[in-house]
Design a protein around this motif. Structure first.
Motif, mmCIF file in Angstrom:
data_model
loop_
_atom_site.group_PDB
_atom_site.id
_atom_site.type_symbol
_atom_site.label_atom_id
_atom_site.label_comp_id
_atom_site.label_asym_id
_atom_site.label_seq_id
_atom_site.Cartn_x
_atom_site.Cartn_y
_atom_site.Cartn_z
ATOM 1 N N ILE A 168 -36.882 -20.928 22.013
ATOM 2 C CA ILE A 168 -37.723 -21.992 21.437
ATOM 3 C C ILE A 168 -39.149 -21.497 21.220
ATOM 4 C CG2 ILE A 168 -38.744 -24.249 21.913
ATOM 5 C CD1 ILE A 168 -36.105 -24.896 23.417
ATOM 6 N N THR A 169 -39.720 -20.847 22.243
ATOM 7 C CA THR A 169 -41.096 -20.342 22.102
ATOM 8 C C THR A 169 -41.173 -19.260 21.029
ATOM 9 O OG1 THR A 169 -41.531 -20.831 24.419
ATOM 10 C CG2 THR A 169 -43.036 -19.310 23.340
ATOM 11 N N LEU A 170 -40.173 -18.393 20.986
ATOM 12 C CA LEU A 170 -40.165 -17.343 19.962
ATOM 13 C C LEU A 170 -40.087 -17.933 18.556
ATOM 14 C CD1 LEU A 170 -37.938 -14.362 21.185
ATOM 15 C CD2 LEU A 170 -40.330 -14.299 20.479
ATOM 16 N N SER A 171 -39.277 -18.962 18.381
ATOM 17 C CA SER A 171 -39.171 -19.588 17.056
ATOM 18 C C SER A 171 -40.503 -20.195 16.649
ATOM 19 C CB SER A 171 -38.059 -20.648 17.059
ATOM 20 O OG SER A 171 -38.377 -21.697 17.942
ATOM 21 N N GLU A 172 -41.214 -20.811 17.603
ATOM 22 C CA GLU A 172 -42.535 -21.377 17.291
ATOM 23 C C GLU A 172 -43.512 -20.263 16.905
ATOM 24 O OE1 GLU A 172 -42.005 -24.915 20.655
ATOM 25 O OE2 GLU A 172 -43.358 -23.220 20.989
ATOM 26 N N MET A 173 -43.490 -19.170 17.674
ATOM 27 C CA MET A 173 -44.394 -18.051 17.400
ATOM 28 C C MET A 173 -44.119 -17.436 16.035
ATOM 29 S SD MET A 173 -44.249 -16.271 21.172
ATOM 30 C CE MET A 173 -44.504 -14.657 20.483
ATOM 31 N N LEU A 174 -42.849 -17.161 15.751
ATOM 32 C CA LEU A 174 -42.511 -16.456 14.508
ATOM 33 C C LEU A 174 -42.751 -17.324 13.279
ATOM 34 C CD1 LEU A 174 -39.269 -14.586 15.638
ATOM 35 C CD2 LEU A 174 -41.566 -13.665 15.322
ATOM 36 N N MET A 175 -42.400 -18.603 13.369
ATOM 37 C CA MET A 175 -42.665 -19.494 12.230
ATOM 38 C C MET A 175 -44.160 -19.629 11.980
ATOM 39 S SD MET A 175 -39.806 -22.506 12.734
ATOM 40 C CE MET A 175 -40.421 -23.418 11.329
ATOM 41 N N GLY A 176 -44.928 -19.790 13.052
ATOM 42 C CA GLY A 176 -46.380 -19.883 12.902
ATOM 43 C C GLY A 176 -46.962 -18.586 12.388
ATOM 44 N N LEU A 177 -46.414 -17.472 12.844
ATOM 45 C CA LEU A 177 -46.907 -16.160 12.408
ATOM 46 C C LEU A 177 -46.655 -15.952 10.915
ATOM 47 C CD1 LEU A 177 -48.218 -13.636 13.630
ATOM 48 C CD2 LEU A 177 -45.936 -12.719 13.999
ATOM 49 N N ILE A 178 -45.448 -16.240 10.469
ATOM 50 C CA ILE A 178 -45.109 -16.043 9.050
ATOM 51 C C ILE A 178 -45.966 -16.944 8.158
ATOM 52 C CG2 ILE A 178 -43.282 -16.344 7.345
ATOM 53 C CD1 ILE A 178 -41.298 -15.539 9.588
ATOM 54 N N LEU A 179 -46.044 -18.223 8.518
ATOM 55 C CA LEU A 179 -46.811 -19.157 7.687
ATOM 56 C C LEU A 179 -48.305 -18.856 7.759
ATOM 57 C CD1 LEU A 179 -44.897 -22.470 8.493
ATOM 58 C CD2 LEU A 179 -44.838 -21.143 6.388
ATOM 59 N N GLY A 180 -48.804 -18.504 8.933
ATOM 60 C CA GLY A 180 -50.230 -18.193 9.078
ATOM 61 C C GLY A 180 -50.621 -16.976 8.262
#
Length: 250
Positions: free
Chosen positions: A55-67
């Motif tokens: 769950i934390t990894l999905s939040e990090m990666l989605m935020g990273l890609i969009l950011g």
């Protein structure tokens, strides 16, 4: 000695120092458990840690890609649409003038306790370093290269693709390295303010029950994910930008 083994040696050295300090200073486990207890806790809670790590990894990666995407788009707009620059630069600065941590409760109110608020927190954390580094890289392209491309009749798109973009990639890479380091902060702070899953949530629950070894287990997994993500990104960027030479060895 190969550079790839040095981080592992540093990691093992830190574990040894940690264990020696716990034993020699007789630190109680409810203050600082030894690495052996943390390892046992990781083993005992492997399934729970795995579920929350995803769950934390999905939040990090989605935020990273969009950011990264939003940061690069804004940098391109700032360079090519100069009339908009005086209007957009203050907005870019405002995103960092307001402490990101202070935005967490507001994001929970607006977006709820689900995935969206954590992803937006992560985007806010990494948007500024990516946008500013990419913007600096694009606007500091060597003027002689641009003059030569224009003399040869290069279109705006061709100059962007073949001159500006390769010249800006080293600066953008610096922003990306910072982004992957701070991305976990946004995700975990979001989980601390309000969530029902994730490593940050797991740490809060363990802290409330004085399960200190489990709290350190979640923290260790988070650190492992962050360091792994950094080295993966660094390796990819070295492969992507082979012309970026290191000159600080001597």
């Amino acid at each position: 000695m190969r550079d790839t083994f040095k981080p592992l040696i540093v990691f093992l050295g830190l574990l040894v120092i940690w264990q020696v300090l716990v034993i020699t200073l007789e630190i109680p486990s409810y203050i600082l458990p030894g690495p052996d207890k943390v390892v046992f806790s990781i083993y005992d809670n492997a399934e729970l840690l795995w579920e929350n790590t995803l769950i934390t990894l999905s939040e990090m990666l989605m935020g990273l890609i969009l950011g990264v995407l939003f940061g690069v788009i804004l940098a391109v707009i700032l360079v090519y649409f100069t009339p908009l620059r005086p209007w957009l630069l203050p907005i870019l600065l405002i995103t960092q003038a307001i402490p990101t941590f202070a935005m967490a409760p507001i994001l929970m109110l607006w977006l709820g306790y689900g995935l969206a608020s954590k992803v937006v927190m992560t985007i806010l954390m990494i948007f500024f370093p990516v946008a500013t580094c990419c913007y600096d890289g694009l606007r500091h392209t060597h003027q002689d290269w641009l003059d030569m491309a224009q003399t040869m009749g290069g279109s705006r798109y061709a100059i962007m693709k073949n001159i500006r973009w390769p010249a800006a990639l080293p600066a953008l890479a610096s922003g990306l390295r910072v982004a992957v380091v701070v991305a976990p902060i946004g995700a975990v702070v979001g989980e601390w303010v309000g969530s029902s899953a994730g490593l940050g949530y797991m740490m809060l629950q363990a802290n409330a029950r004085l399960w200190v070894d489990q709290m350190f287990a979640a923290l260790s997994v988070l650190a492992f994910c962050s360091v792994s993500l950094y080295f993966l990104t660094d390796g990819f960027l070295r492969w992507l930008i082979p012309w970026q030479q290191e000159t600080a060895k001597h």
